[in-house]
Design an enzyme around this catalytic site. Structure first.
Site, PDB file in Angstrom:
ATOM      1  N   CYS A  11      38.795  40.821  42.534  1.00  0.00           N
ATOM      2  CA  CYS A  11      38.857  40.285  41.169  1.00  0.00           C
ATOM      3  C   CYS A  11      40.410  40.751  40.483  1.00  0.00           C
ATOM      4  O   CYS A  11      41.347  40.568  41.338  1.00  0.00           O
ATOM      5  CB  CYS A  11      37.682  41.182  40.207  1.00  0.00           C
ATOM      6  SG  CYS A  11      38.047  43.043  40.163  1.00  0.00           S
ATOM      7  N   ASN A  14      40.426  45.113  39.779  1.00  0.00           N
ATOM      8  CA  ASN A  14      39.873  46.201  40.840  1.00  0.00           C
ATOM      9  C   ASN A  14      39.306  47.315  40.146  1.00  0.00           C
ATOM     10  O   ASN A  14      39.448  48.450  40.621  1.00  0.00           O
ATOM     11  CB  ASN A  14      40.713  46.279  41.864  1.00  0.00           C
ATOM     12  CG  ASN A  14      39.988  47.086  43.157  1.00  0.00           C
ATOM     13  OD1 ASN A  14      40.479  47.900  43.862  1.00  0.00           O
ATOM     14  ND2 ASN A  14      38.664  47.022  43.199  1.00  0.00           N
ATOM     15  N   CYS A  16      36.365  46.656  37.694  1.00  0.00           N
ATOM     16  CA  CYS A  16      34.933  46.412  37.156  1.00  0.00           C
ATOM     17  C   CYS A  16      34.329  45.439  38.223  1.00  0.00           C
ATOM     18  O   CYS A  16      33.247  46.267  38.766  1.00  0.00           O
ATOM     19  CB  CYS A  16      35.218  45.546  35.638  1.00  0.00           C
ATOM     20  SG  CYS A  16      35.922  46.442  34.469  1.00  0.00           S
ATOM     21  N   ARG A  17      34.464  44.122  38.374  1.00  0.00           N
ATOM     22  CA  ARG A  17      33.536  43.438  39.343  1.00  0.00           C
ATOM     23  C   ARG A  17      33.770  43.842  40.672  1.00  0.00           C
ATOM     24  O   ARG A  17      32.792  43.767  41.330  1.00  0.00           O
ATOM     25  CB  ARG A  17      34.034  41.995  38.957  1.00  0.00           C
ATOM     26  CG  ARG A  17      33.496  41.443  37.463  1.00  0.00           C
ATOM     27  CD  ARG A  17      34.078  40.227  37.443  1.00  0.00           C
ATOM     28  NE  ARG A  17      35.771  40.356  37.061  1.00  0.00           N
ATOM     29  CZ  ARG A  17      36.614  39.386  36.796  1.00  0.00           C
ATOM     30  NH1 ARG A  17      36.126  38.180  36.797  1.00  0.00           N
ATOM     31  NH2 ARG A  17      37.856  39.626  36.707  1.00  0.00           N
ATOM     32  N   SER A  18      34.852  43.791  41.361  1.00  0.00           N
ATOM     33  CA  SER A  18      34.968  43.859  42.777  1.00  0.00           C
ATOM     34  C   SER A  18      34.684  45.239  43.216  1.00  0.00           C
ATOM     35  O   SER A  18      34.117  45.423  44.200  1.00  0.00           O
ATOM     36  CB  SER A  18      36.460  43.540  43.298  1.00  0.00           C
ATOM     37  OG  SER A  18      37.567  44.092  42.810  1.00  0.00           O
ATOM     38  N   ASP A 129      34.492  38.152  33.621  1.00  0.00           N
ATOM     39  CA  ASP A 129      35.019  39.152  33.226  1.00  0.00           C
ATOM     40  C   ASP A 129      34.424  39.984  32.347  1.00  0.00           C
ATOM     41  O   ASP A 129      34.421  39.526  31.012  1.00  0.00           O
ATOM     42  CB  ASP A 129      36.665  39.134  32.887  1.00  0.00           C
ATOM     43  CG  ASP A 129      37.384  40.325  32.794  1.00  0.00           C
ATOM     44  OD1 ASP A 129      36.979  41.223  32.778  1.00  0.00           O
ATOM     45  OD2 ASP A 129      38.675  39.799  32.680  1.00  0.00           O
TER      46      ASP A 129
HETATM   47  P1  4NP Z   1      38.040  43.195  36.568  1.00  0.00           P
HETATM   48  O1  4NP Z   1      37.895  43.407  35.047  1.00  0.00           O
HETATM   49  O2  4NP Z   1      38.756  42.178  37.092  1.00  0.00           O
HETATM   50  O3  4NP Z   1      36.726  42.971  36.946  1.00  0.00           O
HETATM   51  O4  4NP Z   1      38.417  44.578  37.256  1.00  0.00           O
HETATM   52  C1  4NP Z   1      39.249  43.697  34.398  1.00  0.00           C
HETATM   53  C2  4NP Z   1      39.721  44.897  34.702  1.00  0.00           C
HETATM   54  C3  4NP Z   1      41.092  45.117  33.617  1.00  0.00           C
HETATM   55  C4  4NP Z   1      41.778  43.989  33.115  1.00  0.00           C
HETATM   56  C5  4NP Z   1      41.241  42.751  33.074  1.00  0.00           C
HETATM   57  C6  4NP Z   1      40.040  42.649  33.706  1.00  0.00           C
HETATM   58  N1  4NP Z   1      42.863  44.307  32.343  1.00  0.00           N
HETATM   59  O5  4NP Z   1      43.540  43.185  31.363  1.00  0.00           O
HETATM   60  O6  4NP Z   1      43.407  45.458  32.270  1.00  0.00           O
END
Ligand code: 4NP
Length: 168
Positions: A11, A14, A16-18, A129
């Site tokens: 993702c 790294n 939340c989703r992955s 997201d």
């Molecule tokens: P992820 O979510 O891609 O599912 O881990 C996010 C985590 C952090 C951010 C964006 C999406 N950020 O902008 O910091």
């Protein structure tokens, strides 16, 4: 006969989703003795490098019996592109980033997939997201991930053709 495959979930951050995909897939796939898998996750963006998963993801996963506590964020490395048999993006933006990276490093794009292409039920094409949204977003994410994980397990067990959505 054991099925050996290396699988990388990707993702943006790294956190939340992955990591959720890694934890869910690790547990669900462990129920199949024939699957001998290396499972990992990473982000296309290194801002959260070294951090544990977002506490909202950890708690949503924990309520369903998945443990994300050991996972630490890392950014994708060029060598990941050749190492993993399946590189699985959570959304189209990260899919495109991975393909751009593969082309730049003269690696194949054939092992790069969109996770929900393995889903049996979902009409949604991307794992959204959840980072800036409410807690419902984390439940939506884990529902999509559980469903696509079962589809990916079926693919690995060779029960179904892959990816399901494009029928190739
Ligand atoms: P992820 O979510 O891609 O599912 O881990 C996010 C985590 C952090 C951010 C964006 C999406 N950020 O902008 O910091």
């Amino acid at each position: 006969m054991a099925i050996h495959k290396k699988i990388l979930f990707v993702c943006l951050g790294n956190i939340c989703r992955s990591p959720t995909a890694e934890g869910v897939f690790r547990k669900l796939s462990s129920e199949y003795a024939e699957l001998d898998l290396e499972i990992d996750s990473c982000g296309t963006y290194g801002y959260h490098q070294g951090e544990g998963a977002d506490l909202r993801s950890v708690s949503t996963a924990d309520k369903r019996g998945y443990d994300l506590s050991a996972i630490r964020s890392r950014k994708i490395l060029p060598q990941d592109l050749n190492h993993f048999d399946y590189i699985i993006a959570m959304d189209v933006s990260n899919l495109e980033s991975l393909k751009d990276m593969a082309i730049k490093h003269q690696c194949s794009v054939d092992n790069i997939h969109l996770f929900l292409d393995f889903s049996n039920q979902s009409n949604i094409t991307e794992v959204p997201d959840p980072y800036y949204g409410g807690s419902n977003g984390f439940d939506d994410v884990i529902n999509l991930i559980e469903d696509a994980s079962q589809g990916l397990i079926s693919e690995l067990l060779d029960k179904k053709k892959s990816p399901l959505r494009n029928g190739s």
